[in-house]
Scaffold this motif. Structure first.
Motif, PDB file in Angstrom:
ATOM      1  N   ILE A 137       0.857  -1.241   0.162  1.00  0.00           N
ATOM      2  CA  ILE A 137       0.107  -0.020   0.288  1.00  0.00           C
ATOM      3  C   ILE A 137       0.822   1.302   0.139  1.00  0.00           C
ATOM      4  O   ILE A 137       1.770   1.451   0.848  1.00  0.00           O
ATOM      5  CB  ILE A 137      -1.063  -0.302   1.115  1.00  0.00           C
ATOM      6  CG1 ILE A 137      -1.611  -1.292   1.329  1.00  0.00           C
ATOM      7  CG2 ILE A 137      -1.817   1.312   1.259  1.00  0.00           C
ATOM      8  CD1 ILE A 137      -2.545  -1.377   2.476  1.00  0.00           C
ATOM      9  N   ALA A 138       0.831   2.167  -0.988  1.00  0.00           N
ATOM     10  CA  ALA A 138       1.359   3.262  -0.958  1.00  0.00           C
ATOM     11  C   ALA A 138       0.675   4.490  -0.414  1.00  0.00           C
ATOM     12  O   ALA A 138      -0.629   4.577  -0.861  1.00  0.00           O
ATOM     13  CB  ALA A 138       1.742   3.808  -2.595  1.00  0.00           C
TER      14      ALA A 138
ATOM     15  N   GLU B 193      -3.211  -1.917  10.723  1.00  0.00           N
ATOM     16  CA  GLU B 193      -3.824  -3.096  10.117  1.00  0.00           C
ATOM     17  C   GLU B 193      -2.933  -3.581   8.911  1.00  0.00           C
ATOM     18  O   GLU B 193      -3.275  -4.451   8.327  1.00  0.00           O
ATOM     19  CB  GLU B 193      -5.094  -2.572   9.074  1.00  0.00           C
ATOM     20  CG  GLU B 193      -6.147  -1.842  10.078  1.00  0.00           C
ATOM     21  CD  GLU B 193      -7.330  -1.333   9.131  1.00  0.00           C
ATOM     22  OE1 GLU B 193      -6.815  -0.941   7.973  1.00  0.00           O
ATOM     23  OE2 GLU B 193      -8.426  -0.935   9.691  1.00  0.00           O
ATOM     24  N   THR B 194      -1.546  -3.324   8.992  1.00  0.00           N
ATOM     25  CA  THR B 194      -0.449  -3.837   8.423  1.00  0.00           C
ATOM     26  C   THR B 194       0.587  -4.507   9.076  1.00  0.00           C
ATOM     27  O   THR B 194       0.569  -4.164  10.433  1.00  0.00           O
ATOM     28  CB  THR B 194       0.134  -2.651   7.291  1.00  0.00           C
ATOM     29  OG1 THR B 194       0.440  -1.512   8.047  1.00  0.00           O
ATOM     30  CG2 THR B 194      -0.924  -2.194   6.431  1.00  0.00           C
ATOM     31  N   ASP B 195       1.248  -5.215   8.512  1.00  0.00           N
ATOM     32  CA  ASP B 195       2.388  -5.887   9.358  1.00  0.00           C
ATOM     33  C   ASP B 195       3.871  -5.266   9.290  1.00  0.00           C
ATOM     34  O   ASP B 195       4.582  -5.281  10.165  1.00  0.00           O
ATOM     35  CB  ASP B 195       2.770  -7.232   8.513  1.00  0.00           C
ATOM     36  CG  ASP B 195       1.662  -8.367   8.767  1.00  0.00           C
ATOM     37  OD1 ASP B 195       0.836  -8.263   9.693  1.00  0.00           O
ATOM     38  OD2 ASP B 195       1.564  -9.288   7.982  1.00  0.00           O
ATOM     39  N   ALA B 196       3.879  -4.330   8.451  1.00  0.00           N
ATOM     40  CA  ALA B 196       5.080  -3.477   8.112  1.00  0.00           C
ATOM     41  C   ALA B 196       5.035  -2.370   7.747  1.00  0.00           C
ATOM     42  O   ALA B 196       4.145  -2.025   6.754  1.00  0.00           O
ATOM     43  CB  ALA B 196       6.122  -4.536   7.643  1.00  0.00           C
TER      44      ALA B 196
ATOM     45  N   THR C 185       2.637 -10.172   5.461  1.00  0.00           N
ATOM     46  CA  THR C 185       1.843 -10.143   4.368  1.00  0.00           C
ATOM     47  C   THR C 185       1.504  -8.959   3.868  1.00  0.00           C
ATOM     48  O   THR C 185       0.670  -8.662   2.610  1.00  0.00           O
ATOM     49  CB  THR C 185       0.345 -10.787   5.047  1.00  0.00           C
ATOM     50  OG1 THR C 185      -0.194 -10.183   6.181  1.00  0.00           O
ATOM     51  CG2 THR C 185       0.742 -12.317   5.638  1.00  0.00           C
ATOM     52  N   SER C 186       1.720  -7.522   4.528  1.00  0.00           N
ATOM     53  CA  SER C 186       1.099  -6.499   3.949  1.00  0.00           C
ATOM     54  C   SER C 186       2.294  -5.445   4.531  1.00  0.00           C
ATOM     55  O   SER C 186       2.616  -5.487   5.446  1.00  0.00           O
ATOM     56  CB  SER C 186      -0.192  -5.983   4.681  1.00  0.00           C
ATOM     57  OG  SER C 186      -0.234  -6.174   6.017  1.00  0.00           O
ATOM     58  N   LEU C 187       2.431  -4.499   3.494  1.00  0.00           N
ATOM     59  CA  LEU C 187       3.528  -3.571   3.657  1.00  0.00           C
ATOM     60  C   LEU C 187       2.857  -2.104   3.408  1.00  0.00           C
ATOM     61  O   LEU C 187       2.334  -1.796   2.271  1.00  0.00           O
ATOM     62  CB  LEU C 187       4.576  -3.987   2.824  1.00  0.00           C
ATOM     63  CG  LEU C 187       5.832  -2.771   2.845  1.00  0.00           C
ATOM     64  CD1 LEU C 187       6.561  -2.862   4.186  1.00  0.00           C
ATOM     65  CD2 LEU C 187       6.807  -3.164   1.628  1.00  0.00           C
ATOM     66  N   LEU C 188       3.017  -1.161   4.429  1.00  0.00           N
ATOM     67  CA  LEU C 188       2.747   0.101   4.061  1.00  0.00           C
ATOM     68  C   LEU C 188       3.946   1.159   3.590  1.00  0.00           C
ATOM     69  O   LEU C 188       4.679   1.301   4.586  1.00  0.00           O
ATOM     70  CB  LEU C 188       1.910   0.682   5.463  1.00  0.00           C
ATOM     71  CG  LEU C 188       1.406   2.162   5.212  1.00  0.00           C
ATOM     72  CD1 LEU C 188       0.311   2.008   4.317  1.00  0.00           C
ATOM     73  CD2 LEU C 188       0.777   2.574   6.763  1.00  0.00           C
ATOM     74  N   VAL C 189       3.919   1.528   2.595  1.00  0.00           N
ATOM     75  CA  VAL C 189       5.048   2.538   2.073  1.00  0.00           C
ATOM     76  C   VAL C 189       4.771   3.777   2.151  1.00  0.00           C
ATOM     77  O   VAL C 189       3.794   4.290   1.680  1.00  0.00           O
ATOM     78  CB  VAL C 189       5.485   2.162   0.515  1.00  0.00           C
ATOM     79  CG1 VAL C 189       6.481   3.104   0.277  1.00  0.00           C
ATOM     80  CG2 VAL C 189       5.925   0.671   0.510  1.00  0.00           C
TER      81      VAL C 189
ATOM     82  N   ARG D  68       5.461  -2.187  -8.217  1.00  0.00           N
ATOM     83  CA  ARG D  68       5.426  -3.038  -6.852  1.00  0.00           C
ATOM     84  C   ARG D  68       4.197  -2.594  -5.837  1.00  0.00           C
ATOM     85  O   ARG D  68       4.146  -3.033  -4.708  1.00  0.00           O
ATOM     86  CB  ARG D  68       6.625  -2.931  -6.192  1.00  0.00           C
ATOM     87  CG  ARG D  68       7.681  -3.750  -6.964  1.00  0.00           C
ATOM     88  CD  ARG D  68       7.379  -5.173  -7.212  1.00  0.00           C
ATOM     89  NE  ARG D  68       8.454  -5.536  -8.307  1.00  0.00           N
ATOM     90  CZ  ARG D  68       8.123  -6.719  -9.013  1.00  0.00           C
ATOM     91  NH1 ARG D  68       7.231  -7.725  -8.706  1.00  0.00           N
ATOM     92  NH2 ARG D  68       9.034  -7.348 -10.133  1.00  0.00           N
ATOM     93  N   VAL D  69       3.376  -1.630  -6.404  1.00  0.00           N
ATOM     94  CA  VAL D  69       2.488  -1.239  -5.620  1.00  0.00           C
ATOM     95  C   VAL D  69       0.942  -1.897  -5.900  1.00  0.00           C
ATOM     96  O   VAL D  69       0.686  -1.931  -7.022  1.00  0.00           O
ATOM     97  CB  VAL D  69       2.170   0.457  -5.817  1.00  0.00           C
ATOM     98  CG1 VAL D  69       1.060   0.740  -5.030  1.00  0.00           C
ATOM     99  CG2 VAL D  69       3.485   1.048  -5.285  1.00  0.00           C
TER     100      VAL D  69
END
Length: 231
Positions: free
Chosen positions: A18-19, A54-57, A157-161, A176-177
């Motif tokens: 997620i961007a 709500e995100t893992d990282a 499982t989920s990454l917030l950029v 990669r978004v």
């Protein structure tokens, strides 16, 4: 949403990306002097913290750490496990006195460096609580597919950029978004030297622009949140 994220991880073994950015209506995340506090309202920032929960990282570039010194923690939102904070830092420039390292006792910190940095830099970062991964660079930039595969193998499982501009640009440049969460404040900054939300190389022709589907637009006080899915 959870099914979408988990299914993506099961099929690709990489996190759902997620961007996220908070910007003015003209797409700026800082003025020409670098001032960025605050663009959106407290209500919008609370929603952003909920998104973190709500995100893992969560991931930022090292310039964000140097200039803004963020904690990258969560306020007023419960979690089932600690949030992993990730810094893309090709040359190992993360200050050891930065707040992201000082908070490593409660939230894990991962510094991703290039393979060529001095061993003393890795040891110094590790002594201050960080896990250090060394990944190869191409033309001074990380190949994000390799990083995402490694994170997926670690069951992220989920990454917030969250930025900054060049980090978001790299994720879009390398396709990669999966999803955007763009917050817009009813403000205008202008200026060619102001910092835009998405940097990087960009698209050469409009017909090749990244397209979004299933747009959701939410009103948060005076701000807007635009959620879109890449594809």
């Amino acid at each position: 949403a959870l099914n979408r994220v988990f299914n993506h991880w099961i099929t690709t073994r990489t996190p759902w990306v997620i961007a996220k950015a908070a910007m003015t209506l003209d797409g700026k995340i800082a003025t020409k002097t670098g001032d960025s506090k605050w663009i959106t309202s407290p209500a919008a920032r609370r929603v952003a913290h909920r998104l973190r929960s709500e995100t893992d990282a969560i991931l930022v570039g090292v310039n964000t750490v140097i200039h803004d010194d963020p904690r990258l923690t969560i306020r007023n939102a419960p979690r089932r496990r600690p949030l992993l904070r990730i810094v893309l830092d090709p040359r190992g420039r993360t200050p050891v006195r930065s707040r992201i390292l000082r908070a490593s006792a409660t939230c894990p910190t991962l510094i991703v460096t290039g393979t060529g940095i001095q061993a003393s830099k890795s040891r110094r970062l590790a002594r201050h609580g960080a896990t250090v991964w060394k990944l190869p660079l191409q033309s001074g930039r990380f190949v994000l597919r390799g990083l995402l595969k490694k994170l997926g193998a670690a069951e992220i499982t989920s990454l917030l950029v969250e930025g900054g501009s060049e980090t978001l640009g790299a994720f879009f440049d390398q396709r990669r978004v999966n999803q955007t969460a763009f917050f817009y404040a009813p403000k205008l900054v202008g200026g060619v030297r102001s910092v835009k939300a998405v940097g990087g190389s960009g698209i050469r022709r409009m017909k090749n622009a990244i397209r979004f589907r299933n747009l959701e637009v939410r009103r948060i006080g005076d701000d807007l949140l635009v959620i879109g899915y890449v594809g």
